[in-house]
Each structure stands twice: as C-alpha cells, then as structure tokens.
Design a protein around this motif. Structure first.
Motif, PDB file in Angstrom:
ATOM      1  N   UNK A 189      28.330   8.183 -45.414  1.00 47.14           N
ATOM      2  CA  UNK A 189      29.728   7.789 -45.209  1.00 47.14           C
ATOM      3  C   UNK A 189      29.341   7.330 -46.682  1.00 47.14           C
ATOM      4  N   UNK A 190      29.124   7.784 -47.702  1.00 44.02           N
ATOM      5  CA  UNK A 190      28.977   7.517 -48.956  1.00 44.02           C
ATOM      6  C   UNK A 190      29.569   8.746 -49.659  1.00 44.02           C
ATOM      7  N   UNK A 191      29.210   9.855 -49.119  1.00 44.56           N
ATOM      8  CA  UNK A 191      29.865  10.890 -49.697  1.00 44.56           C
ATOM      9  C   UNK A 191      31.830  11.192 -49.077  1.00 44.56           C
ATOM     10  N   UNK A 192      31.589  10.097 -47.966  1.00 47.66           N
ATOM     11  CA  UNK A 192      32.843  10.321 -47.854  1.00 47.66           C
ATOM     12  C   UNK A 192      34.052   9.309 -48.507  1.00 47.66           C
ATOM     13  N   UNK A 193      33.276   8.595 -48.760  1.00 47.88           N
ATOM     14  CA  UNK A 193      33.649   7.169 -49.298  1.00 47.88           C
ATOM     15  C   UNK A 193      34.139   7.754 -51.060  1.00 47.88           C
ATOM     16  N   UNK A 194      33.401   8.726 -51.466  1.00 48.95           N
ATOM     17  CA  UNK A 194      33.262   9.098 -52.647  1.00 48.95           C
ATOM     18  C   UNK A 194      34.488   9.742 -52.440  1.00 48.95           C
ATOM     19  N   UNK A 195      34.619  10.351 -51.688  1.00 53.53           N
ATOM     20  CA  UNK A 195      35.761  11.416 -51.785  1.00 53.53           C
ATOM     21  C   UNK A 195      37.026  10.701 -51.710  1.00 53.53           C
ATOM     22  N   UNK A 196      37.204   9.796 -50.688  1.00 50.93           N
ATOM     23  CA  UNK A 196      38.162   8.503 -50.127  1.00 50.93           C
ATOM     24  C   UNK A 196      38.698   8.475 -51.886  1.00 50.93           C
ATOM     25  N   UNK A 197      37.664   8.057 -52.382  1.00 50.97           N
ATOM     26  CA  UNK A 197      38.393   7.281 -53.682  1.00 50.97           C
ATOM     27  C   UNK A 197      38.703   8.251 -54.689  1.00 50.97           C
ATOM     28  N   UNK A 198      37.854   9.587 -54.993  1.00 51.73           N
ATOM     29  CA  UNK A 198      38.877  10.597 -55.917  1.00 51.73           C
ATOM     30  C   UNK A 198      40.210  11.211 -55.797  1.00 51.73           C
ATOM     31  N   UNK A 248      30.736   0.679 -50.335  1.00 50.90           N
ATOM     32  CA  UNK A 248      29.650   1.663 -51.341  1.00 50.90           C
ATOM     33  C   UNK A 248      28.349   0.884 -51.328  1.00 50.90           C
ATOM     34  N   UNK A 249      27.902  -0.613 -51.212  1.00 47.71           N
ATOM     35  CA  UNK A 249      26.989  -1.389 -51.625  1.00 47.71           C
ATOM     36  C   UNK A 249      26.120  -1.155 -50.176  1.00 47.71           C
ATOM     37  N   UNK A 250      26.527  -1.747 -49.081  1.00 46.83           N
ATOM     38  CA  UNK A 250      25.926  -0.952 -47.768  1.00 46.83           C
ATOM     39  C   UNK A 250      25.515   0.274 -47.886  1.00 46.83           C
ATOM     40  N   UNK A 251      26.188   1.734 -48.443  1.00 49.17           N
ATOM     41  CA  UNK A 251      25.646   2.839 -48.296  1.00 49.17           C
ATOM     42  C   UNK A 251      24.092   2.584 -48.907  1.00 49.17           C
ATOM     43  N   UNK A 252      24.242   2.460 -50.379  1.00 44.04           N
ATOM     44  CA  UNK A 252      22.990   2.272 -51.288  1.00 44.04           C
ATOM     45  C   UNK A 252      21.947   1.167 -50.470  1.00 44.04           C
ATOM     46  N   UNK A 253      21.654   0.052 -50.522  1.00 39.73           N
ATOM     47  CA  UNK A 253      20.934  -0.684 -49.525  1.00 39.73           C
ATOM     48  C   UNK A 253      20.626  -0.074 -48.632  1.00 39.73           C
ATOM     49  N   UNK A 254      21.513   0.984 -47.878  1.00 37.03           N
ATOM     50  CA  UNK A 254      20.761   1.667 -46.391  1.00 37.03           C
ATOM     51  C   UNK A 254      19.813   2.637 -47.529  1.00 37.03           C
ATOM     52  N   UNK A 307      22.960  -0.472 -56.710  1.00 33.04           N
ATOM     53  CA  UNK A 307      24.324  -0.831 -56.459  1.00 33.04           C
ATOM     54  C   UNK A 307      24.541  -0.047 -57.903  1.00 33.04           C
ATOM     55  N   UNK A 308      24.507  -1.333 -59.212  1.00 30.31           N
ATOM     56  CA  UNK A 308      25.172  -1.519 -60.014  1.00 30.31           C
ATOM     57  C   UNK A 308      24.590  -0.223 -60.664  1.00 30.31           C
ATOM     58  N   UNK A 309      23.085   0.692 -60.588  1.00 29.56           N
ATOM     59  CA  UNK A 309      23.484   1.782 -60.934  1.00 29.56           C
ATOM     60  C   UNK A 309      24.087   2.732 -60.920  1.00 29.56           C
ATOM     61  N   UNK A 310      24.332   2.480 -59.648  1.00 23.23           N
ATOM     62  CA  UNK A 310      25.371   3.856 -58.998  1.00 23.23           C
ATOM     63  C   UNK A 310      26.355   3.582 -59.086  1.00 23.23           C
TER      64      UNK A 310
END
Length: 58
Positions: A12-21, A38-44, A49-52
């Motif tokens: 999901x995070x990978x897809x969000x990064x692609x979506x963002x780009x 993104x925050x939910x993915x980082x938590x999982x 999150x902030x570093x990401x």
C-alpha cells in the motif's frame, strides 16, 4: 503468517508513493487523505512517520 499485514502495508505504501509521483499536482478526492494513509502504513511497518516524510521529501 505474521508478516502478511506488514507486506500489505508495504504494498500500500509503495502504491501511495507511485500515486504521489504521478498525481501530486492534481486535486484528490475529498475523502482521500494521502498523509493519513501514509501514516497508517508507517505505523504498521514500524517506521517513524516524520522521518519517512523527511526522507521522501514530502
């Protein structure tokens, strides 16, 4: 399997990064909160999150 939730969060995070780009300059749907997702993915994934955000320059 214990790692499946982390794998799903990573995909999901990978897809969000692609979506963002691809769509960062376009308006998003009203009910879509990119940064919350993104925050939910980082938590999982146990990623700070902030570093990401800083690393990805979001």
């Amino acid at each position: 399997m214990e790692n499946e939730p982390k794998l799903a969060a990573f995909v999901k995070l990978h897809n969000l990064i692609i979506y963002y780009s691809e769509y960062r300059d376009m308006p998003a749907e009203d009910d879509f909160d990119f940064f919350k997702e993104v925050e939910e993915c980082c938590k999982a994934l146990e990623i700070n999150y902030k570093d990401f955000l800083k690393e990805m320059e979001f």
